[in-house]
Design an enzyme around this catalytic site. Structure first.
Site, mmCIF file in Angstrom:
data_model
loop_
_atom_site.group_PDB
_atom_site.id
_atom_site.type_symbol
_atom_site.label_atom_id
_atom_site.label_comp_id
_atom_site.label_asym_id
_atom_site.label_seq_id
_atom_site.Cartn_x
_atom_site.Cartn_y
_atom_site.Cartn_z
ATOM 1 N N LYS A 47 0.862 -1.188 0.000
ATOM 2 C CA LYS A 47 0.000 0.000 0.000
ATOM 3 C C LYS A 47 0.890 1.227 0.000
ATOM 4 O O LYS A 47 2.041 1.148 0.428
ATOM 5 C CB LYS A 47 -0.887 0.000 1.255
ATOM 6 C CG LYS A 47 -2.097 0.895 1.152
ATOM 7 C CD LYS A 47 -3.257 0.231 0.447
ATOM 8 C CE LYS A 47 -4.388 1.209 0.204
ATOM 9 N NZ LYS A 47 -5.596 0.563 -0.315
ATOM 10 N N ASP A 105 -7.009 4.580 -4.493
ATOM 11 C CA ASP A 105 -7.660 4.450 -3.182
ATOM 12 C C ASP A 105 -8.256 5.832 -2.925
ATOM 13 O O ASP A 105 -8.501 6.584 -3.886
ATOM 14 C CB ASP A 105 -6.638 4.044 -2.107
ATOM 15 C CG ASP A 105 -7.292 3.662 -0.771
ATOM 16 O OD1 ASP A 105 -7.787 2.539 -0.657
ATOM 17 O OD2 ASP A 105 -7.332 4.508 0.157
#
Ligand code: NDP
Length: 449
Positions: free
Chosen positions: A130, A170
């Site tokens: 991430k 995201d």
């Protein structure tokens, strides 16, 4: 019952706390997984001996870098960029980039850690990672966002590759940002490497259904949960928090399945529209105009806008938190239970606090954790990589059918694993154990690395 294993797990958690001070969201995410793992260690002593859990809790690599850029008036800004390459046992690191002022290392690590198990649950060959930045795209011009993305990629590119690390979007990172990031990657590397980013535009390597995938997938997952209890989504009142990518397409699929989504939110407040949210208006306001939600209420007479406040005060059958972490606390959970809510399906990552999850359990509310319910996004990203690798392009219908099948499989895997490990109906345990087992087997097979 598993006193020895529980003590091992406690020790691992204490070490995580000690070695990662101040990273509260990361601690929370690790705790939630570890609480499910004593039963696994009781059956797999090799994972205790080889410190498999400890290794999975430690990222393989953490990259932090400076991102300097200039705004339209010439002022210089310095942001911080992150990429945490958490675990590559199952495939290249895969996970989104988040641009939001709240981003820090602890948040990126919590998201990366969750991503490992989520990606494992999809059954696809992808590891977990991430990244992101504390850059706030809100109110910035396209030119400013472009300059930021170019500066961000100028450092990040050296760590990426279609077989190494494949970011996606995201919060705050959608098709526009992925476009700028891809353009800069291509320019620096002189390679048209489609598989290095997912969430691309349809004209240049993107895949149909990727935009809709997380929201659609959460709705498919909800349908599976209801089916087990002899119900369908048809006729259910649904409240969805957020009004971004996950929320919008979650609402769309809920409507297609016959449910009515009556409320959604953004950081300024929430709207209630008892007639069912008008998606054309919502998409125009949020995706095209990037405006606040009160604009929706100005245009739709049946809607009211509530500034601030908690969207969880709105009575519903199914709640789908789809904004951000820890947005649904114990008080909100108690309100949902009091108002007769029967299902909570996490569209966002870790939106429910541990206290909220405890209240759902006590109230008999069926609960799906994000790492299972929102895995449709990353699964469809893996399908995008597959299409890029074979230079193929699937139809919408085919891609959506694959997504529906993947979500059904994830639900079945979580449901069956929960039964197998003595906690029928507990999808938190089912997801954690099923995801862990797949990763642990690969970690173990690769030797001590
Ligand atoms: P978007 O940026 O498209 O939308 C986020 C939405 O949540 C916006 O409505 C935003 O409101 C709201 N929001 C964000 N932060 C806050 C906050 N701190 N307080 C209140 N509201 C907030 O993001 P996504 O829809 O992509 O992501 C939503 C969640 O889903 C995140 O947890 C993400 O990690 C998760 N997720 C996303 C996937 C994807 O494919 N996109 C895949 C799997 C999980 P505002 O615009 O006012 O800030």
């Amino acid at each position: 019952m598993h006193a020895g294993e529980s003590a091992v797990v406690e020790q691992i958690y204490d070490d995580v706390l000690r070695r990662n001070p101040g990273e509260t969201e990361f601690h929370q995410a690790v705790r939630e997984v570890l609480e499910s793992l004593a039963v696994v260690l009781a059956r797999h002593s090799e994972y205790t001996e080889m410190k498999t859990v400890e290794r999975i809790c430690e990222p393989e690599r953490q990259i932090i870098f400076r991102v300097p850029w200039q705004d339209d008036s010439g002022e210089v800004h310095i942001n911080r960029g992150f990429r945490v390459e958490f675990n590559s046992a199952l495939g290249p690191y895969k996970g989104g980039l988040r641009f939001h002022p709240s981003v820090n290392l602890g948040i990126v690590k919590f998201l990366g850690f969750e991503q490992i198990f989520k990606n494992a649950l999809t059954g696809m060959p992808i590891g977990g990672g991430k990244g992101g930045s504390d850059f706030d795209p809100k109110g910035r011009s396209d030119a400013e966002v472009m300059r930021f993305c170019q500066s961000f990629m100028t450092e990040l590119y050296r760590h990426l590759g279609e077989h190494t690390d494949v970011p996606a979007g995201d919060i705050g990172v959608g098709a526009r940002e992925i476009g700028y990031l891809f353009g800069q990657y291509k320019r620096i590397t002189n390679r048209y490497e489609s598989g290095v980013l997912t969430g691309k535009g349809l004209a240049w390597g993107g895949a149909l259904v990727r935009t809709e995938a997380t929201g659609y997938g959460a709705a498919f997952f909800a349908a599976e949960m209801l089916k087990v209890r002899g119900e369908t989504v048809d006729g259910q009142r649904v409240v969805v928090s957020g009004s971004g990518n996950v929320a919008v397409y979650g609402i769309e699929k809920v409507h297609q399945l016959g449910g009515t989504a009556i409320a959604c939110s953004d950081s300024s407040g929430y709207i209630v529209d008892e007639k069912g949210i008008d998606l054309d208006v919502l998409k125009q306001v949020k995706e095209v105009e990037r405006a606040r939600l009160d604009v929706y209420a100005d245009r739709v007479p049946s809607a009211t806008f509530v500034e601030g406040g908690s969207i969880w005060d709105v009575p519903c059958d199914i709640a789908v938190p789809s904004a951000t972490q820890n947005e649904l606390d114990g008080e909100a959970a108690a309100t949902l239970a009091r108002n007769g809510c029967r299902y909570v399906v996490e569209g966002a990552n870790m939106p429910s606090t541990p206290e909220a999850v405890r209240i759902f359990r006590e109230a008999g509310i069926a609960f799906a954790p994000g790492k299972a319910a929102n895995a449709g996004g990353v699964a469809t990203s893996a399908l995008e990589m597959q299409q890029n690798a074979s230079r193929d392009r699937w139809t919408f219908e085919h891609s959506e059918a694959r997504l529906a099948e993947i979500m059904r499989d994830i639900h079945t895997r979580c449901h069956q694993t929960a039964e197998e490990y003595g906690s029928p109906g507990d999808l938190v345990l089912g997801a954690n154990v099923a995801g862990f087992l797949r990763v642990a087997e690969a970690v173990h097979a690769h030797g001590l690395i």
